[in-house]
Design an enzyme around this catalytic site. Structure first.
Site: not given
Ligand code: RB5
Length: 149
Positions: A7-8, A64, A66-69, A97, A132-133
């Site tokens: 993303d941006h 992104c 954080t990588g989380i989204g 694994h 197992r994996h």
């Molecule tokens: C964008 O501002 C931010 O929310 C996105 O890049 C990401 O971190 C979401 O998980």
């Protein structure tokens, strides 16, 4: 073939990873985004996840802030095992694994040197193939089949 998108918040790291993998001889398809104009990360997670789930690309990398989204969104696609990694141990382990097929990184979290090391671990480490994996991954698929239509 490796599918790549961001993303941006992560264009710089995405371009650096693309160049790095290219120099290493990997074929990479860059699905964007290409500038810092605000976009929605699920749109890009879906593109890469579909490429991998449909077998058009062997692996995917999503970045992104954080990588989380990206990881949450990609893991909604059936057949995707997206691992959000901020260290090399996890990147190796998730290949050995979990047979992870998509890697998620956070440009605002992980420095470029470490991010490239994580990418190398992800693309270079094979699935262990141990019984197992395999059994545990099959159980993940059972959960998918029960809850994902
Ligand atoms: C964008 O501002 C931010 O929310 C996105 O890049 C990401 O971190 C979401 O998980």
């Amino acid at each position: 073939m490796i599918a790549l998108a961001c993303d941006h918040a992560a264009v710089v790291l995405k371009n650096t990873i693309k160049e790095h993998l290219g120099k290493r001889g990997f074929e990479v398809i860059d699905f964007g985004c290409f500038d810092e104009k605000s976009v929605d990360y699920p749109d890009y997670a879906l593109i890469v996840a579909e490429q991998v789930a449909e077998g058009k690309c062997e692996k995917g990398i999503l970045i992104c802030g954080t990588g989380i989204g990206m990881s949450i969104a990609a893991n909604k696609v059936k057949g995707i095992r997206c691992a959000h990694c901020a260290d090399t141990f996890s990147a190796k382990a998730t290949r050995m694994h979990n047979d992870a097929n998509v890697l998620a990184l956070g440009e605002r979290v992980t420095g470029v040197g470490l991010a490239l090391d994580i990418v190398d671990c992800f693309v270079d480490t094979p699935f262990s193939g141990e019984e197992r994996h395999k059994r545990r991954i099959d159980k993940i698929t059972e959960i998918e089949n029960k809850y994902f239509k």
